[in-house]
Design a protein around this motif. Sequence first.
Motif, short mmCIF file in Angstrom:
data_model
loop_
_atom_site.label_atom_id
_atom_site.label_comp_id
_atom_site.label_asym_id
_atom_site.label_seq_id
_atom_site.Cartn_x
_atom_site.Cartn_y
_atom_site.Cartn_z
N SER A 86 0.84 -1.19 0.00
CA SER A 86 0.00 0.00 0.00
C SER A 86 0.88 1.24 0.00
N SER B 125 0.91 5.70 -1.00
CA SER B 125 0.09 6.89 -1.16
C SER B 125 0.93 7.96 -1.86
N VAL C 166 0.54 11.10 -1.31
CA VAL C 166 0.69 12.23 -0.39
C VAL C 166 1.37 11.83 0.91
N ASP C 167 1.81 10.61 1.02
CA ASP C 167 2.43 10.12 2.25
C ASP C 167 3.71 9.38 1.88
N LYS D 49 -6.84 -2.20 1.89
CA LYS D 49 -7.23 -0.78 1.92
C LYS D 49 -8.15 -0.50 3.10
N GLU E 256 -7.48 1.96 6.28
CA GLU E 256 -8.41 3.07 6.53
C GLU E 256 -8.93 3.02 7.96
N GLU F 89 -5.28 5.50 8.02
CA GLU F 89 -4.44 5.73 6.84
C GLU F 89 -5.31 5.72 5.59
N GLY F 90 -5.85 6.86 5.23
CA GLY F 90 -6.74 6.94 4.07
C GLY F 90 -6.01 7.29 2.79
N ASN F 91 -6.74 7.30 1.69
CA ASN F 91 -6.23 7.68 0.37
C ASN F 91 -4.99 6.89 -0.04
N ARG F 92 -5.08 5.59 0.03
CA ARG F 92 -3.94 4.74 -0.31
C ARG F 92 -4.29 3.88 -1.51
N THR F 93 -3.28 3.56 -2.29
CA THR F 93 -3.42 2.65 -3.41
C THR F 93 -2.85 1.31 -2.98
#
Length: 131
Positions: free
Chosen positions: A36, A38, A40-41, A74, A78, A82-86
């Motif tokens: 996983s 992100s 932005v992270d 995912k 979440e 830890e949101g917005n992850r691929t």
Amino acid sequence: MKFVKIVLPAIVMLCVLSSFTILKKENKAVYAFGVSASFVDSVVYCTEIQTLDSVKLTKDGFLPKREAYSAQLKNHLENKGEGNRTCMIYFSDSKKNITKEFEKLSDKYKKNKSVFFKKIEKKDFQFKKPE
């Protein structure tokens, strides 16, 4: 006599080939790990290699419902905030191949000094067979 010379080898060949087909259809274990990341992270999460229960690859070598396994990872992250992850899943029916892929990927992320590589232990997260 010609008939016997032609048909007998054909029957023997058919028996031999069908026995290899039966051996090939044995249920092999399927191994997988998830990753996983992100945009932005700087933290990349990676699960340990796990054996997937009661799973068989398709005849093309794909993992059925593989998007559901990615969604499990995912959702787990979440729930941890830890949101917005691929999330991606890597799978193989060969323990050697999946271990090699895991090491290659983890080495790549560990070499990058701007990325923090965090391993998710089996006790914290386990893939489940999708319904």
